[in-house]
Scaffold this active site. Structure first.
Site, mmCIF file in Angstrom:
data_model
loop_
_atom_site.group_PDB
_atom_site.id
_atom_site.type_symbol
_atom_site.label_atom_id
_atom_site.label_comp_id
_atom_site.label_asym_id
_atom_site.label_seq_id
_atom_site.Cartn_x
_atom_site.Cartn_y
_atom_site.Cartn_z
ATOM 1 N N HIS A 34 0.825 -1.203 0.000
ATOM 2 C CA HIS A 34 0.000 0.000 0.000
ATOM 3 C C HIS A 34 0.863 1.258 0.000
ATOM 4 C CE1 HIS A 34 -3.648 2.367 1.312
ATOM 5 N NE2 HIS A 34 -2.674 3.165 1.728
ATOM 6 N N GLU A 35 1.776 1.338 0.955
ATOM 7 C CA GLU A 35 2.573 2.561 1.094
ATOM 8 C C GLU A 35 3.507 2.769 -0.088
ATOM 9 O OE1 GLU A 35 1.648 4.680 3.110
ATOM 10 O OE2 GLU A 35 0.392 3.373 4.336
ATOM 11 N N HIS A 38 1.781 4.562 -2.844
ATOM 12 C CA HIS A 38 1.861 6.019 -2.711
ATOM 13 C C HIS A 38 3.202 6.536 -3.217
ATOM 14 C CE1 HIS A 38 -1.879 6.536 -0.639
ATOM 15 N NE2 HIS A 38 -1.517 5.922 0.467
ATOM 16 N N HIS A 96 3.441 6.469 -7.017
ATOM 17 C CA HIS A 96 2.563 7.539 -7.503
ATOM 18 C C HIS A 96 3.282 8.882 -7.434
ATOM 19 C CE1 HIS A 96 -1.550 9.810 -6.977
ATOM 20 N NE2 HIS A 96 -0.960 10.090 -8.129
#
Length: 632
Positions: free
Chosen positions: A417-418, A421, A424
């Protein structure tokens, strides 16, 4: 973090995911031996604290000189460009300063010097807002026609600042005079204090109790221990953990109520000052997010509650619970295994790379670059900030990630998940100038939740036994409960407590608990006999940091909906769908998130995407039912 909308287009993106944000994220418990020191290299930001202080002085000087540009914007397009560049440079420098200060503060929450440095960096952000408070009123005074002429005359102005200027013109009805803008800017630090108070209480000062578990072991029931032992297969232990943990928070119900009420009152005050009809409209305005998206989200979650109830009944059956299903029965795996899968940090890296391979080589190469650098503080230790987040606010430096890595599937999912980020952020910085790099949370969470979904599908598809497949299917179901239904419940609560203040009623800790309790009973089906909600656990609202983030939580749920659409398309269509997703990530803050979604083929104001996510949840349960015929 959010800044005033008049300056937010200049501020780098900071994506924070802290405790209890959603399933698979920030549920890390210290199952690995804590390390003594951070593993990230902050010298890539500043070589030392002394150098940070020197740079602080330099940037502060830039901020103080911003007033010199006042009254010059209408002189020429070149003069406007010079002024906007100065504001942009001050914000970029302050963002880098704040990044270092925030990361150092989170290394050890008991270090007073680091906490004070973080406050100092926050004060500089407020100073920028004060010293540039004249900016929007002056731009508006020139009129749209003149702004358009300037954009046509000057390519550099149009390339970097067209979207910012468009936003300023759009905000005309909500932009005040210079004096009023200055007052609101100066109030920024004060309005942020409730968040700081919550963080200090939850992560440092709350006196967590010691408890003795069924096996005789004694633990200090702090947040990581709660997150670990609420998953216990022993039901008596789960009840003990809930009783003692929430009993501790209950002692601070009045204090937490006052702190959160202060934050809500601040949000309502700013909304009224800026002539918005309410705090929700004010919060949605910077992204030009149709309020219909928020309303559709809540309506569709309510329509999908029977699917949540189906899941809860399945959970009760598979856990073999006699009598009432209780709130403390939410977290243990429905498919406990004798030796739960464990993943070291290195294994988490390799599995994440394998799972996100459908994005293509550009994405995986950026991920490898990050893994090779010292970008993470991955392991838990005493006094370190809890939870997990990615900080990408230093535009000229790579992202940094704080984790509290647990060697279980939750820790693996959080890791993926992290890093979603982080990639992105890298994609955005490659494609966009600083002034258009501040992407919306509405987009950001899709970038990370899509990684979680690809990872879950990867683990299910490659499971070696039916037991292993069931385990990962169960984790995928719990992710939807936690990231969709739980976050929509949070969003409904947040809207309700703002409306209480807006309609002239009062809030207290006890009132907040009652309101939260009613929503727990609605979503978890107490009236339908699905689950029994013990009022002692309704203090849970006080534990959720995101209620201090001003209508932040709804974006987790919408992002899961978008992520589900994207991952399904990528798995079905391949490169063409992956390209649409990557283009949305590259766009950063160059357009409004709702429009970026529509450009990628998804209308988040339409019920269809939400119904598709509910259908996915039902398909997962159908697959579980087909694999567990003897457990009916």
């Amino acid at each position: 973090m959010a800044f005033s909308f008049s300056t937010r287009m200049f501020v780098g993106a900071l994506v924070m995911v802290q405790a209890v944000s959603h399933a698979g994220v920030c549920d890390a418990a210290p199952a690995v031996k804590p390390t003594g020191k951070p593993m990230w290299d902050l010298s890539e930001l500043y070589s030392s604290a002394d150098f940070w202080s020197a740079e602080y002085g330099r940037v502060k000087g830039e901020v103080q000189r911003l007033e010199n540009y006042r009254g010059t914007l209408g002189t020429s397009a070149a003069a406007m460009l010079d002024a906007l560049k100065a504001v942009s440079a001050a914000n970029k420098g302050a963002g880098r300063l704040f990044t270092y200060a925030g990361l150092k503060a989170d290394e050890d929450l008991t270090n007073a010097v680091n906490q004070e440095r973080k406050q100092q960096a926050g004060a500089l952000m407020t100073m920028i807002a004060e010293n540039s408070a004249w900016l929007s009123p002056e731009i508006l005074s020139l009129g749209e026609a003149r702004i358009q002429d300037f954009l046509g005359e000057n390519r550099a102005l149009a390339a970097d600042y067209d979207f910012f200027l468009k936003n300023v013109l759009r905000a005309a009805p909500h932009t005040l005079g210079v004096e009023a803008e200055s007052v609101l800017a100066a109030a920024g630090d004060v309005l942020q204090q409730p968040d700081y108070v919550y963080t200090q209480l939850a992560n440092s000062d709350l006196p967590y109790p010691a408890v003795t578990l069924f096996d005789g072991s004694s633990i200090r029931l702090d947040q990581p221990a709660y997150e670990k032992y609420r998953q216990s297969a022993n039901r008596a232990d789960r009840k003990l953990v809930f009783d003692r943990f929430w009993g501790t928070w209950k002692q601070y119900e009045s204090t937490e109520g006052a702190v959160l009420t202060g934050k809500i009152m601040g949000n309502v005050f700013v909304a009224k000052a800026r002539k918005f009809p309410g705090a929700l409209a004010a919060a949605l305005f910077p992204d030009r997010m149709p309020e219909e998206v928020y309303r559709t989200l809540v309506a569709q979650a309510t329509e999908g509650v029977p699917t949540l109830h189906r899941y809860l009944r399945m959970r009760k059956r598979l856990l073999g619970i006699e009598g009432d299903l209780q709130y403390y029965d939410i977290y243990p795996s429905m498919f406990p295994v004798k030796h739960p899968p464990a993943f070291t940090l290195d294994e988490s890296q390799q599995l994440t790379l394998a799972a996100i391979a459908p994005y293509g080589s550009e994405y995986t190469n950026l991920l490898r670059q990050g893994f090779a650098g010292k970008w993470m503080d991955p392991f838990p230790r005493p006094h370190k900030a809890s939870g997990a987040y990615m900080n990408g606010s230093a535009y000229d430096v790579h992202p940094y990630l704080l984790l509290n890595h647990n060697e279980d599937y939750s820790g693996l999912s959080t890791f993926a998940h992290e890093w979603g980020h982080a990639v992105h952020t890298l994609l955005t910085k490659q494609a966009q100038p600083y002034e258009k790099s501040n992407y919306s949370t509405f987009i950001a969470e899709s970038a990370s939740i899509a990684n979680e979904m690809l990872l879950n599908d990867y683990m299910v598809a490659r499971a070696k036994t039916s037991e292993e497949k069931l385990y990962y299917l169960g984790e995928g179901l719990e992710s939807i409960r936690g990231t969709f239904f739980r976050q929509v419940m949070f969003a409904e609560f947040e809207l309700a407590i703002h409306q209480e203040i807006e309609e002239g009623r009062t809030l207290s800790g006890a009132r907040l608990t009652d309101m939260y309790c009613a929503l727990l009973k609605k979503y978890y089906g107490e009236a339908e006999g699905v689950m029994k909600i013990d009022p002692a656990y309704c203090i849970e609202w006080a534990f959720v940091p995101h209620f201090f983030y001003n209508f932040y939580v709804y974006q987790y749920a919408t992002s899961m909906v978008g992520a589900a659409q994207f991952t399904a398309a990528i798995e079905r269509e391949g490169k063409s769908a992956a390209d649409r997703f990557m283009e949305m990530l590259r766009a950063g803050g160059s357009d409004y998130p709702y429009e970026l979604y529509k450009r990628a083929g998804i209308d988040m104001a339409d019920p269809a995407p939400y119904r598709a996510l509910i259908a996915r949840m039902n398909r997962l349960m159908d697959e579980i039912d087909s694999l567990t015929p003897l457990r009916h």
